[in-house]
Design an enzyme around this catalytic site. Structure first.
Site, short mmCIF file in Angstrom:
data_model
loop_
_atom_site.label_atom_id
_atom_site.label_comp_id
_atom_site.label_asym_id
_atom_site.label_seq_id
_atom_site.Cartn_x
_atom_site.Cartn_y
_atom_site.Cartn_z
N GLY A 189 0.79 -1.21 0.00
CA GLY A 189 0.00 0.00 0.00
C GLY A 189 0.83 1.27 0.00
N GLU A 208 1.55 1.84 -3.51
CA GLU A 208 0.30 2.23 -4.17
C GLU A 208 -0.03 3.70 -3.93
OE1 GLU A 208 -2.49 -1.65 -4.52
OE2 GLU A 208 -1.82 -1.19 -2.50
#
Length: 266
Positions: A117, A120
């Site tokens: 994440g 991301e």
């Protein structure tokens, strides 16, 4: 420079010069692992920045010396029931889409680990500036899930479907030099200079028309994945929002008068 805190783990710095704001990940004790609370704060900060017409560029930075963000808080998730995980999902999605949907250009300043994440969040930005300590990757399949913060969609748009598949399926970590070669990051700078160089880039971007910047970003984002004819229609609509704006009139006047433009921003 003014500062505003969103919860315990997110800070927004508004730089007095240049219309640049920093969205700062500030959970150093956990290497900026994204907990439920942190995700909620990122989303809240993005909502505030998106509504601030004085902000022309957002730079995503980290206070941790050895990490940009190590991804989801797996210690928190280890205690979750299935119901807890399901309830958390819209909160975490809100953080990633919050960054992705900011209406102004965004620059990520990456050093150290940017994994899962964390990577991301960087991929959700328009430009990624990384220093030579950076290590990036999407290792989610190694812990039984998939990249769920946009990685399966954003990575192939950067590097192509086959390269994205290899990186996601292998779950491997990629160091800075290779990351630049593969297009996982856009600029590679010397150790410790990622924030400085990202802010410098943001300052150069912010000198341009705020109407033009927002319209150009909209055209770039909405045109992705469309065929050429449809993409050109998206571009034309964005052009029309600038062509009759005060910024366009000021830009042309300043060019002809050989002076710096004073953008009205409308």
């Amino acid at each position: 420079m003014s500062e505003e805190r969103f919860g315990e783990f997110v800070l927004v710095r508004r730089h007095e010069q240049g219309h640049v704001a920093e969205l700062v990940l500030d959970r150093p004790k956990a290497m900026n692992a994204v907990s439920t609370e942190m995700a909620r704060s990122v989303a809240g900060a993005c909502a505030a920045l998106g509504e601030d017409r004085d902000v022309r560029v957002v730079v995503l930075t980290s206070t941790h010396e050895r990490a940009f963000c190590v991804g989801a808080d797996l210690k928190e998730r280890n205690s979750f029931s299935d119901g807890d995980l399901l309830r958390q999902r819209p909160v975490t999605r809100g953080a990633y889409t919050g960054v992705l949907e900011l209406p102004v250009p965004t620059v990520a300043a990456v050093h150290g680990f940017a994994l899962g994440g964390g990577f991301e969040l960087a991929l959700a930005c328009d430009v990624i500036v990384a220093d030579r300590t950076a290590v990036v990757g999407l290792p989610e399949v190694s812990v039984g899930v998939i990249p769920g913060g946009g990685g399966t969609q954003l990575l192939p748009r950067r590097v192509g479907a086959a390269r994205a598949a290899e990186l996601i399926f292998s779950a491997r970590r990629v160091e800075a030099v290779e990351a630049r070669e593969l297009g996982l990051v856009d600029q590679l700078v010397e150790d410790g200079r990622d924030r400085e160089e990202a802010l410098a880039l943001a300052g150069r971007i912010a000198g341009n028309s705020p109407v033009g910047l927002r319209a150009a970003k909209r055209a770039l984002r909405l045109g992705q994945g469309l065929d050429l004819r449809a993409g050109l229609e998206v571009e034309d609509a964005a052009w029309r929002t600038t062509a009759f704006s005060g910024d366009r009139a000021e830009g042309v006047a300043a060019f002809n008068e050989r002076r710096a433009p004073q953008w009205p921003g409308e």
